[in-house]
Write an enzyme that holds these catalytic residues in place. Structure first.
Site, PDB file in Angstrom:
ATOM      1  N   SER A  56       0.854  -1.194   0.000  1.00  0.00           N
ATOM      2  CA  SER A  56       0.000   0.000   0.000  1.00  0.00           C
ATOM      3  C   SER A  56       0.889   1.242   0.000  1.00  0.00           C
ATOM      4  O   SER A  56       2.099   1.147   0.244  1.00  0.00           O
ATOM      5  CB  SER A  56      -0.883   0.016   1.254  1.00  0.00           C
ATOM      6  N   ASP A  93      -1.180  -1.570  -3.994  1.00  0.00           N
ATOM      7  CA  ASP A  93      -2.549  -1.619  -3.473  1.00  0.00           C
ATOM      8  C   ASP A  93      -3.088  -0.183  -3.344  1.00  0.00           C
ATOM      9  O   ASP A  93      -2.432   0.683  -2.766  1.00  0.00           O
ATOM     10  CB  ASP A  93      -2.473  -2.285  -2.083  1.00  0.00           C
ATOM     11  N   HIS A 189     -12.699  -2.479   4.690  1.00  0.00           N
ATOM     12  CA  HIS A 189     -11.349  -2.651   5.238  1.00  0.00           C
ATOM     13  C   HIS A 189     -11.345  -2.656   6.771  1.00  0.00           C
ATOM     14  O   HIS A 189     -12.238  -2.108   7.390  1.00  0.00           O
ATOM     15  CB  HIS A 189     -10.434  -1.533   4.731  1.00  0.00           C
ATOM     16  N   HIS A 232     -11.755  -6.780  -2.194  1.00  0.00           N
ATOM     17  CA  HIS A 232     -10.981  -6.149  -1.116  1.00  0.00           C
ATOM     18  C   HIS A 232     -11.680  -6.430   0.215  1.00  0.00           C
ATOM     19  O   HIS A 232     -12.779  -6.961   0.254  1.00  0.00           O
ATOM     20  CB  HIS A 232     -10.906  -4.634  -1.351  1.00  0.00           C
ATOM     21  N   SER A 235     -10.714  -9.900   5.031  1.00  0.00           N
ATOM     22  CA  SER A 235     -10.264 -10.581   6.248  1.00  0.00           C
ATOM     23  C   SER A 235     -11.470 -11.163   6.986  1.00  0.00           C
ATOM     24  O   SER A 235     -12.560 -10.599   6.947  1.00  0.00           O
ATOM     25  CB  SER A 235      -9.517  -9.595   7.156  1.00  0.00           C
ATOM     26  N   ILE A 276      -6.166  -9.691   1.669  1.00  0.00           N
ATOM     27  CA  ILE A 276      -6.164  -9.944   3.114  1.00  0.00           C
ATOM     28  C   ILE A 276      -4.994  -9.215   3.758  1.00  0.00           C
ATOM     29  O   ILE A 276      -3.838  -9.467   3.448  1.00  0.00           O
ATOM     30  CB  ILE A 276      -6.076 -11.462   3.389  1.00  0.00           C
TER      31      ILE A 276
HETATM   32  P1  13P Z   1      -8.738  -6.337   5.077  1.00  0.00           P
HETATM   33  O1  13P Z   1      -8.654  -5.089   5.901  1.00  0.00           O
HETATM   34  O2  13P Z   1     -10.095  -6.968   5.202  1.00  0.00           O
HETATM   35  O3  13P Z   1      -7.652  -7.288   5.349  1.00  0.00           O
HETATM   36  O4  13P Z   1      -8.609  -5.893   3.535  1.00  0.00           O
HETATM   37  C1  13P Z   1      -7.364  -5.632   2.971  1.00  0.00           C
HETATM   38  C2  13P Z   1      -7.462  -4.999   1.622  1.00  0.00           C
HETATM   39  O5  13P Z   1      -8.482  -4.929   0.996  1.00  0.00           O
HETATM   40  C3  13P Z   1      -6.209  -4.463   1.058  1.00  0.00           C
HETATM   41  O6  13P Z   1      -6.442  -3.780  -0.138  1.00  0.00           O
HETATM   42  O1  G3H Z   2      -6.595  -1.596   1.897  1.00  0.00           O
HETATM   43  C1  G3H Z   2      -5.849  -1.228   2.790  1.00  0.00           C
HETATM   44  C2  G3H Z   2      -4.775  -2.115   3.262  1.00  0.00           C
HETATM   45  O2  G3H Z   2      -5.191  -2.860   4.354  1.00  0.00           O
HETATM   46  C3  G3H Z   2      -3.535  -1.318   3.529  1.00  0.00           C
HETATM   47  O3  G3H Z   2      -3.650  -0.577   4.687  1.00  0.00           O
HETATM   48  O4  G3H Z   2      -2.954   1.737   4.075  1.00  0.00           O
HETATM   49  O5  G3H Z   2      -2.835   0.914   6.456  1.00  0.00           O
HETATM   50  O6  G3H Z   2      -1.222   0.062   4.733  1.00  0.00           O
HETATM   51  P1  G3H Z   2      -2.591   0.616   5.004  1.00  0.00           P
HETATM   52 ZN    ZN Z   3      -8.291  -2.746  -0.249  1.00  0.00          ZN
END
Ligand code: 13P
Ligand code: G3H
Ligand code: ZN
Length: 330
Positions: A56, A93, A189, A232, A235, A276
């Site tokens: 990300s 991401d 998320h 997306h 989890s 995930i």
């Molecule tokens: P989670 O927060 O459900 O793990 O999703 C992660 C995600 O979509 C990253 O792009």
């Molecule tokens: O979709 C989001 C991912 O879980 C990444 O999260 O921006 O905190 O790294 P982050």
């Molecule tokens: Zn995402």
């Protein structure tokens, strides 16, 4: 400028084609540090699964983009050393600008997501198309997004969800040329995917969330037969981790995720990439908290990051074998 091909990475094209045909989904696991990367690679080598290493923009800021690039290159060599040359994709991401996507492509990423989902439709089309035109010159694949996921993350924030409109998908895919499409059908998320009032409680008092909108997914598949769809916010928020965290000094309230059964169902459809991140965060945090509480005199980072890495590996193998169906497909 470095091509991902020189690094031994692959783009998503063949992975997705095989996953759709085979009725499984490729795991896209986020990583920010060495232990997460080691766990992802050793788990996927053991499960013989293809994998998407997902970065990300928050991860880039945290770990440094150059280091992450070399870690992905190292991941390819590490997998070989462990005995299997599994397909590994390095994916951005939630890219939020053309410049960020271009910088990743120029650095050796094999796939990028341009997330214009919060923009007005025509602006999302224009931005996504611009990224695709650049990326395809280098055989880098692009994921776009239609519809908005609810939930709050560092770089991905929205108060309310807007489901993907099936009537827009053909137009979006045709105009932009994207290789895959992330959709919104009820996931979000983070570790608190639903408000308690949206859920029911089972006999043990655990929150049971509403079903994902499989009707919308079916309609999208009807519009775009065989086209790679991405989920997306997938989890499951394992309650055993939440319990360990909360009994070892943590304070996670009303944490609830997507039941594995629903992900299994999604993986059998045109959903061929499942993202995930949060479950890995929970696994690591549970393991680290446990060491700190059980052995307060410990101060060697290897003694708490090691168990965290072991727990992560277990989690990722479970995802490949029992949820996504990607085990044995490398
Ligand atoms: P989670 O927060 O459900 O793990 O999703 C992660 C995600 O979509 C990253 O792009
Ligand atoms: O979709 C989001 C991912 O879980 C990444 O999260 O921006 O905190 O790294 P982050
Ligand atoms: Zn995402």
């Amino acid at each position: 400028m470095v091509s991902y091909k020189e690094l031994g990475l692959v783009n998503t094209r063949e992975m997705f084609a095989k996953a759709i045909k085979g009725g499984y989904a490729i795991p896209a696991f986020n990583f920010n540090n060495m232990e997460q990367m080691q766990a992802i690679i050793s788990a996927c080598v053991e499960a013989n699964s293809p994998v998407i290493l997902q970065v990300s923009s928050g991860a880039r800021k945290y770990a440094n983009q150059t280091l992450l690039r070399y870690m992905a290159q190292g991941a390819v060599e590490y997998a070989k050393e462990l005995g299997r040359n599994i397909p590994i994709c390095l994916h951005l991401d939630h890219g939020n600008s053309f410049e960020l996507c271009k910088s990743c492509i120029d650095m050796g990423f094999s796939s990028v997501m341009i997330d214009g989902s919060s923009l007005p439709y025509e602006e999302n089309v224009a931005l996504t198309k611009k990224v695709v035109e650049y990326a395809h010159q280098f055989d880098v694949t692009v994921e776009g997004e239609l519809g908005v996921l609810a939930g709050v993350e560092d770089e991905v924030a929205s108060e309310v969800a807007h489901y993907t409109k099936p009537e827009e998908v053909i137009d979006f895919v045709t105009k932009t040329g994207v290789d895959s499409l992330a959709i919104s059908i009820g996931t979000s998320h983070g570790a608190n995917k639903f408000k308690p009032e949206q859920c029911t409680r089972n006999e043990e008092g655990i929150l049971v969330p509403p079903e994902l909108r499989f009707d919308i997914l079916a309609e999208i598949e009807k519009q775009l037969p065989g086209f790679p769809i991405v989920l997306h916010g997938s989890s499951s928020v394992p309650q055993e981790y939440v319990k360990i965290i909360n009994t070892h000094g943590g304070a996670l309230k009303d944490a609830v995720g997507i039941p594995e059964e629903q992900l299994r169902k999604a993986a059998k459809s045109a959903v061929c990439k499942i993202n995930i991140d949060s479950d890995g965060r929970l696994a690591m945090t549970a393991a680290v908290r446990k060491v700190f509480v059980d052995n307060p005199a410990e101060f060697d980072p290897r003694k708490y990051l090691g168990p965290a890495r072991d727990e992560l590996k277990k989690l990722y193998i479970h995802k490949c074998e029992n949820v996504l169906g990607s085990a044995g497909k490398a």
